[in-house]
Design an enzyme around this catalytic site. Structure first.
Site, mmCIF file in Angstrom:
data_model
loop_
_atom_site.group_PDB
_atom_site.id
_atom_site.type_symbol
_atom_site.label_atom_id
_atom_site.label_comp_id
_atom_site.label_asym_id
_atom_site.label_seq_id
_atom_site.Cartn_x
_atom_site.Cartn_y
_atom_site.Cartn_z
ATOM 1 N N ILE A 335 53.714 43.878 43.636
ATOM 2 C CA ILE A 335 55.041 43.567 44.185
ATOM 3 C C ILE A 335 55.996 43.155 43.069
ATOM 4 C CG2 ILE A 335 56.301 41.902 45.626
ATOM 5 C CD1 ILE A 335 53.849 41.973 47.540
ATOM 6 N N GLU A 361 29.196 30.311 41.256
ATOM 7 C CA GLU A 361 28.555 29.731 42.452
ATOM 8 C C GLU A 361 28.026 30.824 43.382
ATOM 9 O OE1 GLU A 361 29.732 26.177 44.246
ATOM 10 O OE2 GLU A 361 30.844 25.437 42.516
#
Length: 383
Positions: A335, A361
């Site tokens: 954009i 993680e």
């Protein structure tokens, strides 16, 4: 925490993020460090102790309250959240879940105030997603253990005062072979590598942790029992993944605001680009993605607060939210056009920052394995 006190905390965090942290983002990006005055303010707000019980000096937030705060911390550079993130999650939760009362009283109050920063040392050069393959060893020697091995990409290691170290006390790939040790930074035999040079998340420091005949007393063994390391790590990661998912949602919300603000002020072909339907489609897809991720995060947090097992839901939340953030960061750059590739616009560094959430993680692929395994077991057990 009662509703009135929590609302006051949340409003304070919102203002702090917008008035103090957002204006400092470029400085953190350029200097690869969080200014000391901001770190002190973060301590004063009590953000290091969000998930630590009040009896140990923390705020004792529920999981739902924690993720609501995380949604606000996600609105700015992830380095700020990373500074407190290990104390909120993987740096303290192993002690909360498995530690002895003596270990809790010794470490948790200092972790809650941020006097002590915790670091969770699991990953190794040859062991990332496959945690059972770690090679770091802890050999019993009288009343001590002697640890040898190297941990890699350890978050907050350069500034940590406490290392929660996973090490092998047994043979084979059994969970019982992995134990957990609490090691202070000044322990002889523990040294640190140079800070890593990363693609993004500047100001969030990582480095190797090297254990060379690092001798610790048996009291450093988490929970005073061998064989609890792997299981503790998995329980800690369930909670940590949900927290990370909330951060991803917060970052996505920030990127949508940046995209809309740019689109309504940028003109091409004699009109604002926000009037272009293809730009509107990217904004719409981003908003729908974010709402879906937020709903999943909040529902999973409530399940955990109700003492339900959330391994499947936490994996789904982390996978969906991190992948969602990657899509939204890409759309935000699109954009912005050429401006989105320039460092003076926030979307440029958020694009780089977002990439890591799909890796640490537990990678997306590990989350897929967990989700599939849990789903199969659930349906088979119902048959």
């Amino acid at each position: 925490m009662d509703t009135e006190s929590f609302d006051l905390l949340l409003n304070t965090v919102q203002r702090f993020v917008q008035e103090r942290l957002v204006p400092a983002e470029q400085q953190v990006e350029e200097e690869n460090a969080i200014p000391d005055d901001l770190a002190d303010e973060i301590r004063e707000l009590g953000l290091f102790g969000l998930a630590i019980a009040e009896e140990y000096g923390g705020l004792g937030l529920s999981m739902e309250e924690e993720v609501r705060v995380a949604l606000e911390l996600g609105q700015t550079s992830p380095a700020f959240r990373s500074l407190v993130g290990t104390n909120i999650g993987i740096g303290s939760q192993s002690i909360i879940m498995t530690g002895t009362e003596e270990q809790k009283k010794h470490y948790l109050p200092r972790l809650a105030t941020g006097e002590l920063i915790g670091s969770f040392a699991l990953t190794e050069p040859d062991a990332g997603s496959d945690a059972l393959s770690i090679k770091t060893t802890a050999k019993r020697d009288g009343n001590d253990y002697v640890l040898n091995g190297t941990k890699r990409y350890i978050t907050n290691a350069p500034v940590a005062g406490l290392f929660t170290v996973m090490a092998r006390t047994g043979e084979g790939r059994s969970a019982d072979a992995i134990s957990c040790f609490l090691i202070d930074k000044d322990q002889a035999g523990l040294t640190l590598g140079k800070p890593d040079k990363k693609m993004g998340q500047r100001g969030a420091l990582t480095c190797d942790v090297i254990l060379d005949n690092c001798r610790v007393p048996a009291s450093a063994l988490l929970g005073a029992a061998e064989g609890n390391g792997f299981r503790t790590a998995m329980k800690v990661l369930d909670k940590g993944r949900l927290h990370i998912a909330a951060i991803c949602v917060g970052m996505a919300e920030r990127l949508i605001r940046e995209s809309v603000n740019f689109a309504v002020n940028r003109e091409q072909f004699g009109q604002k680009i926000s009037d272009f339907q293809l730009v509107q489609a990217m904004i719409a897809d981003s908003k729908a993605d974010t709402l879906a991720a937020k709903a999943l995060v909040m529902e999973t947090a409530r399940l955990r607060d109700n003492k339900q097992r959330i391994t499947l839901q936490a994996a789904a939340a982390k996978m969906f939210s991190s992948e969602m953030l990657g899509r939204i960061a890409d759309r935000a750059v699109q954009i912005h056009g050429g401006a989105g590739y320039m460092s003076e616009y926030p979307v440029e560094h958020f694009y780089r920052d977002a990439r890591l959430f799909r890796i640490y993680e537990g990678t997306t692929q590990i989350q897929q394995l967990i989700i599939a395994r849990e789903t199969i077991a659930e349906i088979v057990n119902q048959s």
